[in-house]
Design a protein around this motif. Structure first.
Motif, PDB file in Angstrom:
ATOM      1  N   ASP A 139       6.520 -10.789  -5.858  1.00  0.00           N
ATOM      2  CA  ASP A 139       6.906 -10.717  -4.241  1.00  0.00           C
ATOM      3  C   ASP A 139       7.460 -11.961  -4.016  1.00  0.00           C
ATOM      4  O   ASP A 139       7.436 -12.617  -2.740  1.00  0.00           O
ATOM      5  CB  ASP A 139       5.890 -10.472  -3.598  1.00  0.00           C
ATOM      6  CG  ASP A 139       5.395  -8.877  -3.685  1.00  0.00           C
ATOM      7  OD1 ASP A 139       6.030  -7.973  -4.587  1.00  0.00           O
ATOM      8  OD2 ASP A 139       4.406  -8.137  -3.297  1.00  0.00           O
TER       9      ASP A 139
ATOM     10  N   HIS B  33       2.003  -6.382  -0.305  1.00  0.00           N
ATOM     11  CA  HIS B  33       2.303  -5.199   0.187  1.00  0.00           C
ATOM     12  C   HIS B  33       2.872  -4.150  -0.702  1.00  0.00           C
ATOM     13  O   HIS B  33       3.402  -4.385  -1.721  1.00  0.00           O
ATOM     14  CB  HIS B  33       3.094  -5.455   1.516  1.00  0.00           C
ATOM     15  CG  HIS B  33       2.559  -6.389   2.469  1.00  0.00           C
ATOM     16  ND1 HIS B  33       2.209  -6.129   3.798  1.00  0.00           N
ATOM     17  CD2 HIS B  33       2.695  -7.714   2.548  1.00  0.00           C
ATOM     18  CE1 HIS B  33       1.986  -6.934   4.561  1.00  0.00           C
ATOM     19  NE2 HIS B  33       2.132  -8.107   3.705  1.00  0.00           N
ATOM     20  N   HIS B  34       2.969  -3.069  -0.023  1.00  0.00           N
ATOM     21  CA  HIS B  34       3.575  -1.838  -0.682  1.00  0.00           C
ATOM     22  C   HIS B  34       5.277  -2.261  -0.644  1.00  0.00           C
ATOM     23  O   HIS B  34       5.833  -2.644   0.318  1.00  0.00           O
ATOM     24  CB  HIS B  34       3.469  -0.528   0.298  1.00  0.00           C
ATOM     25  CG  HIS B  34       4.360   0.425  -0.277  1.00  0.00           C
ATOM     26  ND1 HIS B  34       4.414   1.157  -1.433  1.00  0.00           N
ATOM     27  CD2 HIS B  34       5.579   1.247   0.248  1.00  0.00           C
ATOM     28  CE1 HIS B  34       5.405   2.057  -1.280  1.00  0.00           C
ATOM     29  NE2 HIS B  34       6.100   2.032  -0.402  1.00  0.00           N
ATOM     30  N   ARG B  35       5.823  -2.017  -1.881  1.00  0.00           N
ATOM     31  CA  ARG B  35       7.313  -2.390  -2.220  1.00  0.00           C
ATOM     32  C   ARG B  35       7.977  -1.130  -2.773  1.00  0.00           C
ATOM     33  O   ARG B  35       7.353  -0.373  -3.236  1.00  0.00           O
ATOM     34  CB  ARG B  35       6.935  -3.655  -3.102  1.00  0.00           C
ATOM     35  CG  ARG B  35       6.259  -4.952  -2.834  1.00  0.00           C
ATOM     36  CD  ARG B  35       7.094  -5.703  -1.413  1.00  0.00           C
ATOM     37  NE  ARG B  35       6.334  -6.734  -0.903  1.00  0.00           N
ATOM     38  CZ  ARG B  35       6.625  -7.346   0.144  1.00  0.00           C
ATOM     39  NH1 ARG B  35       7.754  -7.126   0.709  1.00  0.00           N
ATOM     40  NH2 ARG B  35       6.214  -8.453   0.194  1.00  0.00           N
TER      41      ARG B  35
ATOM     42  N   ARG C  28      10.905  -4.946   2.080  1.00  0.00           N
ATOM     43  CA  ARG C  28      10.002  -3.925   1.192  1.00  0.00           C
ATOM     44  C   ARG C  28      10.575  -4.325  -0.190  1.00  0.00           C
ATOM     45  O   ARG C  28       9.997  -3.996  -1.040  1.00  0.00           O
ATOM     46  CB  ARG C  28       9.570  -2.884   1.680  1.00  0.00           C
ATOM     47  CG  ARG C  28       8.796  -2.617   2.844  1.00  0.00           C
ATOM     48  CD  ARG C  28       8.239  -1.209   3.064  1.00  0.00           C
ATOM     49  NE  ARG C  28       7.470  -1.007   4.246  1.00  0.00           N
ATOM     50  CZ  ARG C  28       6.369  -1.511   4.519  1.00  0.00           C
ATOM     51  NH1 ARG C  28       5.725  -2.179   3.461  1.00  0.00           N
ATOM     52  NH2 ARG C  28       5.665  -1.395   5.660  1.00  0.00           N
TER      53      ARG C  28
ATOM     54  N   ASP D  39       0.450  -1.727   4.607  1.00  0.00           N
ATOM     55  CA  ASP D  39       0.540  -2.584   5.826  1.00  0.00           C
ATOM     56  C   ASP D  39      -0.714  -2.372   6.686  1.00  0.00           C
ATOM     57  O   ASP D  39      -1.462  -3.347   7.038  1.00  0.00           O
ATOM     58  CB  ASP D  39       1.682  -2.211   6.658  1.00  0.00           C
ATOM     59  CG  ASP D  39       2.747  -2.631   5.921  1.00  0.00           C
ATOM     60  OD1 ASP D  39       2.924  -3.384   5.064  1.00  0.00           O
ATOM     61  OD2 ASP D  39       4.025  -2.130   6.546  1.00  0.00           O
TER      62      ASP D  39
ATOM     63  N   CYS E 144       5.103  -0.687  -7.785  1.00  0.00           N
ATOM     64  CA  CYS E 144       5.873  -1.097  -6.884  1.00  0.00           C
ATOM     65  C   CYS E 144       7.283  -1.297  -7.684  1.00  0.00           C
ATOM     66  O   CYS E 144       8.380  -1.606  -6.964  1.00  0.00           O
ATOM     67  CB  CYS E 144       5.373  -2.369  -6.256  1.00  0.00           C
ATOM     68  SG  CYS E 144       4.811  -3.555  -7.673  1.00  0.00           S
TER      69      CYS E 144
END
Length: 437
Positions: free
Chosen positions: A421, A225-227, A377, A205, A263
């Motif tokens: 995503d 983003h980080h998932r 997330r 983020d 991820c």
């Protein structure tokens, strides 16, 4: 960067990439591009090819993974870079892929045209090697020139892919640039963002927010983003020991690939009660699987911060075990893997380092509420043993934010056409023109 460069020099380089894209990508048929990219991609699967050999030689040191993990990651990634997979990606993303070549009838009384950006600037992450190459290929398929600043541990494969592209088709290769610089070179970051038509960012983020804040407001911006990912194990696959062991082995493999950095890597497994094999017994099977996969795909070395996080997670859990809260722990030597049995129904992300939590649940449907805390997330959910509840659970998981519900076997390797995503990997890169004359 490998050489000292000024922001003005970078701007000149980006201008050259844009011009090469206009000259050598825009007018090239998409099926020809697919063949070129696929030919380069297949070289990474050929054990006799120098590109694969150099990749396997350099990946362990640069990316911090073991030799066997490097081979496994390269095999899985490069399969999606072949012409057959890229052709399937185009066919799934576009009803008629030739909309990338010119206006085509869309059967609604008009013609449509899909165009990629003139120049796409990518900022890659360094957690999993190969992701940046996939991002480059996606942009090239929509005929966009590409500049990539890779993550510090993912610099090997994009550089080798760009080199292979120059060898296969020099004109196409002239539209791809790869260079890394440190965060202290803010001048280069600002120059790249100012010149881009489209910016794609992979990262946490803070990274996304920082780059979005200095990207021109009219520039298209796509962030990955980080998932977080997890697994749901239903009682239907816990009816006998043989099947339960097989599922535990697949679960261990999914958590071990990429050293749990991806991820798509599961952080924890929710295991349903009511089968012949209890969640606690299955957790012991998972621990044995983690040990086996540590031998098959040895983990890479942990840096001091990662090692400290694993030690802290183990220490905190040992206190819970000693307190008689029903918690149990299994661990491998040299911090190679850790399995924690957690009686409390909640989603607690792993600290990584192959640390996996297992949570027993009376019914899988109860997991949906627990996922609400991470819905922003949540990405991949591996679902096994739900029987005729699969459809309703998938619907619930979709509403909780999951962009992918799959099996344990397929979990680590999403196909190239997956809705990354929640969005189409290619259609999210193009803009459309309607011809209504």
């Amino acid at each position: 960067m490998d050489r000292a460069v000024s922001s003005k020099g970078l701007i000149r380089e980006l201008g050259a990439l844009r011009r090469a894209g206009e000259a050598h990508l825009r007018g090239r048929p998409v099926d020809e591009l697919t063949g070129i990219l696929g030919s380069v991609g297949r070289r990474f699967l050929d054990p006799d090819d120098v590109l694969r050999q150099e990749a396997l030689d350099r990946l362990p040191d640069v990316s911090g993974i073991s030799d066997r993990m490097a081979a496994a990651v390269l095999d899985g990634m490069a399969l999606d870079w072949t012409a057959e997979r890229l052709e399937a990606l185009l066919a799934i993303e576009f009803e008629d892929p030739k909309v990338l070549d010119g206006f085509r009838d869309n059967h609604a009384g008009r013609e449509v045209r899909a165009l990629g950006p003139g120049l796409t600037v990518h900022f890659g992450a360094g957690n999993v090697p190969g992701v940046s190459v996939t991002s480059i290929i996606r942009s090239l398929l929509v005929k966009s020139a590409v500049f990539l600043r890779p993550g510090s541990s993912d610099g090997v494969l994009p550089v080798l892919f760009a080199r292979g592209l120059v060898e296969e088709a020099p004109e196409v290769g002239s539209a791809v640039g790869v260079a890394h610089w440190g965060t202290e070179r803010e001048d280069l970051t600002l120059a790249a963002l100012a010149e881009a038509d489209h910016v794609i960012v992979y990262g946490g983020d803070d990274t996304v927010a920082r780059l979005r804040a200095v990207t021109p407001p009219t520039t298209r911006f796509l962030a990955y983003h980080h998932r977080l990912s997890c697994g749901l194990i239903g009682r239907d696959v816990l009816g006998d020991t043989v099947e339960a062991v097989s599922v535990a082995d697949e679960a261990a493999r999914a958590a071990s690939l990429f050293d749990q950095r991806g991820c798509v890597s599961p952080h924890l497994y929710f295991v349903e009660e009511g089968g012949a094999v209890s969640p606690g017994e299955w957790t012991a099977m998972l621990a044995r699987g983690m040990e086996l996969w540590a031998e098959r795909l040895p983990p890479g070395p942990l840096d001091p911060e990662e090692a400290a996080a694993v030690q802290q997670a183990r220490g905190a859990f040992e206190l819970r075990v000693a307190a008689g809260e029903g918690a149990q722990a299994w661990q491998g030597g040299s911090l190679s893997w850790t399995v924690l049995f957690e009686p409390e129904l909640r989603f607690e992300p792993s600290c990584m380092g192959r640390v996996v939590r297992v949570v027993p649940v009376p019914d899988l449907v109860q997991v949906l509420a627990a996922l609400g805390t991470v819905r922003a997330r949540l990405q991949t959910v591996c679902l096994e043993g739900a029987g005729d509840r699969t459809g309703s659970l998938a619907e619930g998981l979709a509403r909780m934010g999951a962009s992918r519900v799959t099996t344990l076997a397929e979990g680590p390797w999403p196909p190239p056409w997956w809705h990354h995503d929640g969005g189409g990997p290619l259609v999210s890169l193009v803009r459309w023109t309607d011809l209504e004359l």
